[in-house]
Structure formats: structure tokens, C-alpha cells
Design a protein around this motif. Structure first.
Motif, short mmCIF file in Angstrom:
data_model
loop_
_atom_site.label_atom_id
_atom_site.label_comp_id
_atom_site.label_asym_id
_atom_site.label_seq_id
_atom_site.Cartn_x
_atom_site.Cartn_y
_atom_site.Cartn_z
N ILE A 139 16.07 2.60 -1.30
CA ILE A 139 17.11 2.92 -2.28
C ILE A 139 17.25 4.43 -2.40
N SER A 140 18.36 4.85 -2.97
CA SER A 140 18.57 6.27 -3.28
C SER A 140 18.42 6.45 -4.78
N GLY A 141 17.96 7.63 -5.17
CA GLY A 141 17.80 7.90 -6.60
C GLY A 141 16.86 9.06 -6.83
N LYS A 142 16.22 9.04 -8.00
CA LYS A 142 15.31 10.12 -8.39
C LYS A 142 13.98 9.51 -8.81
N ILE A 143 12.88 10.08 -8.32
CA ILE A 143 11.54 9.61 -8.68
C ILE A 143 11.29 9.90 -10.15
N VAL A 144 10.98 8.85 -10.93
CA VAL A 144 10.73 8.99 -12.35
C VAL A 144 9.23 9.02 -12.62
N LYS A 145 8.49 8.19 -11.88
CA LYS A 145 7.06 8.10 -12.14
C LYS A 145 6.33 7.61 -10.88
N VAL A 146 5.15 8.20 -10.65
CA VAL A 146 4.25 7.73 -9.59
C VAL A 146 3.22 6.86 -10.30
N LEU A 147 3.12 5.59 -9.91
CA LEU A 147 2.30 4.63 -10.64
C LEU A 147 0.89 4.45 -10.09
N VAL A 148 0.60 5.08 -8.94
CA VAL A 148 -0.71 4.91 -8.30
C VAL A 148 -1.31 6.29 -8.00
N ASP A 149 -2.61 6.42 -8.20
CA ASP A 149 -3.31 7.66 -7.88
C ASP A 149 -3.50 7.77 -6.36
N ASP A 150 -3.54 9.01 -5.88
CA ASP A 150 -3.76 9.27 -4.46
C ASP A 150 -5.11 8.71 -4.04
N SER A 151 -5.18 8.17 -2.84
CA SER A 151 -6.40 7.61 -2.23
C SER A 151 -6.90 6.36 -2.97
N SER A 152 -6.01 5.66 -3.65
CA SER A 152 -6.38 4.44 -4.37
C SER A 152 -6.04 3.21 -3.53
N PRO A 153 -6.85 2.15 -3.66
CA PRO A 153 -6.48 0.91 -2.98
C PRO A 153 -5.29 0.26 -3.68
N VAL A 154 -4.40 -0.34 -2.90
CA VAL A 154 -3.24 -1.04 -3.46
C VAL A 154 -3.18 -2.45 -2.89
N GLU A 155 -2.60 -3.34 -3.66
CA GLU A 155 -2.41 -4.73 -3.28
C GLU A 155 -0.99 -4.93 -2.79
N PHE A 156 -0.74 -6.04 -2.12
CA PHE A 156 0.60 -6.42 -1.72
C PHE A 156 1.46 -6.58 -2.96
N ASP A 157 2.65 -6.02 -2.97
CA ASP A 157 3.63 -6.13 -4.04
C ASP A 157 3.24 -5.37 -5.31
N GLN A 158 2.26 -4.46 -5.22
CA GLN A 158 1.86 -3.66 -6.37
C GLN A 158 2.88 -2.53 -6.57
N PRO A 159 3.33 -2.29 -7.80
CA PRO A 159 4.28 -1.21 -8.05
C PRO A 159 3.67 0.16 -7.71
N LEU A 160 4.46 0.98 -6.97
CA LEU A 160 4.01 2.31 -6.55
C LEU A 160 4.78 3.43 -7.26
N PHE A 161 6.10 3.27 -7.34
CA PHE A 161 6.97 4.31 -7.90
C PHE A 161 8.03 3.66 -8.78
N LEU A 162 8.50 4.42 -9.78
CA LEU A 162 9.70 4.06 -10.54
C LEU A 162 10.80 5.01 -10.11
N VAL A 163 11.98 4.47 -9.77
CA VAL A 163 13.08 5.26 -9.29
C VAL A 163 14.30 5.01 -10.17
N ASP A 164 14.97 6.10 -10.59
CA ASP A 164 16.21 6.00 -11.34
C ASP A 164 17.34 6.02 -10.32
N PRO A 165 18.05 4.90 -10.15
CA PRO A 165 19.09 4.84 -9.13
C PRO A 165 20.38 5.57 -9.49
N SER A 166 20.53 6.00 -10.74
CA SER A 166 21.79 6.63 -11.15
C SER A 166 21.92 8.06 -10.68
#
Length: 166
Positions: A139-166
Motif C-alpha cells: 500500500i501507499s501512505g505514511k508510517i504511523v507506528k512501528v509495532l515490533v522492536d528490531d531483532s524481535s521474533p515475529v509470528e505469521f500474521d503479526q502486525p508490524l506497522f500502522l500505515v495512514d493511507p490518506s
């Protein structure tokens, strides 16, 4: 069969409502099981036809139980973040692995909060089984929030970023 095909198969099975799917190919056998009443628990088992190696991966991250302190908050407080975040699009992890914000330790991060992104921009890297997979924006937009810390384990379908599409 590559990782992306397996991920698409998991998504398809989860959406279809099937309780179990078995797929046998030349050198691998894949079984995807979902609980008939509980679609939150989707598992995949993958092992070579001649071997005993098994791998189970939860398809969706389960939410931790809510503590009694959180239950005592006024209802308006609990609903505020949900209403506020509803206008944003969540970029989720397509695979299980380790989340990295940088292409290498001595480089700058791919995206920061406030950065504008467009379709195809690399947002992060997820390492899975010694392979570094670039996660591109759909998608196109603006990064609002990074939801995961660097070097952290993530699961399938885990939220990573919030993006404002407007």
C-alpha cells in the motif's frame, strides 16, 4: 514448493473453513489442520517423505489474557485506541522469523515513523531459516507506528506497522 506458496496455502485453508488439508509432492508432505470450532489455531506440519522431521507453526498469534486491572478501566478508555487506529492499515508479517528494521547493522533503517511509502518499498527484513526476506509495502501512505522492536521474533500474521493511507 517455496515459502510464499506455503503461506498462500495456509491463508487459503484458513479462509475456506476446511478442517484439514494434506498435500504430498515429490519430496515433501504438508498437512495443515485447523480446529473445527477454533480458527485461531491453524498448524502446519512439514516433513520429508522419508524422514521424521516435523515442524508446527501457529498461523496466528494468540492474545494474552487481559488482567483484572485492565478490566477495571472505564469503557471509553478501552475503546479510544481502537477507534483511533481504525483509520490505519496494519502491515502484517507474511512469515515467521526475526524482524529487522535495517538491511545490515551498519546501515540506516528502511523506514521511520512519518516516512511516506509507496507500493513496492521495502519496509523491513524478516530472517527465516538463514534467509533474509525483504517485506515490501502493498500500500501507499505514511508510517504511523512501528509495532515490533528490531531483532524481535515475529509470528505469521503479526502486525508490524500502522500505515495512514490518506
Amino acid at each position: 514448493m517455496d515459502l510464499k506458496e506455503i503461506q498462500n496455502l495456509i491463508k487459503f485453508v484458513a479462509k475456506s473453513g476446511a478442517s484439514e488439508v494434506k498435500l504430498e509432492m515429490d519430496d515433501i508432505k504438508i498437512t495443515i489442520k485447523t480446529g473445527s470450532d477454533d480458527k485461531e489455531n491453524t498448524y502446519i506440519q512439514q516433513y520429508p517423505m522419508g524422514g521424521q522431521m516435523q515442524q508446527q507453526m501457529p498461523a496466528q498469534q494468540q492474545q494474552p489474557p487481559v488482567s483484572s486491572q485492565e478490566n477495571n478501566k472505564p469503557a471509553a478508555e478501552n475503546e479510544q485506541p481502537a477507534v483511533e487506529n481504525s483509520k490505519y492499515i496494519t502491515v502484517k508479517s507474511p512469515i515467521i522469523g526475526t524482524f529487522y528494521r535495517k538491511p545490515s547493522p551498519d546501515k540506516d533503517v528502511f523506514v521511520e515513523v512519518g516516512d511516506s511509502i509507496k507500493v513496492g518499498d521495502v519496509l523491513c527484513v524478516i530472517e527465516a531459516m538463514k534467509l533474509f526476506n525483504e517485506i515490501e509495502s502493498e500500500i501507499s501512505g505514511k508510517i504511523v507506528k512501528v509495532l515490533v522492536d528490531d531483532s524481535s521474533p515475529v509470528e505469521f500474521d503479526q502486525p508490524l506497522f500502522l500505515v495512514d493511507p490518506s
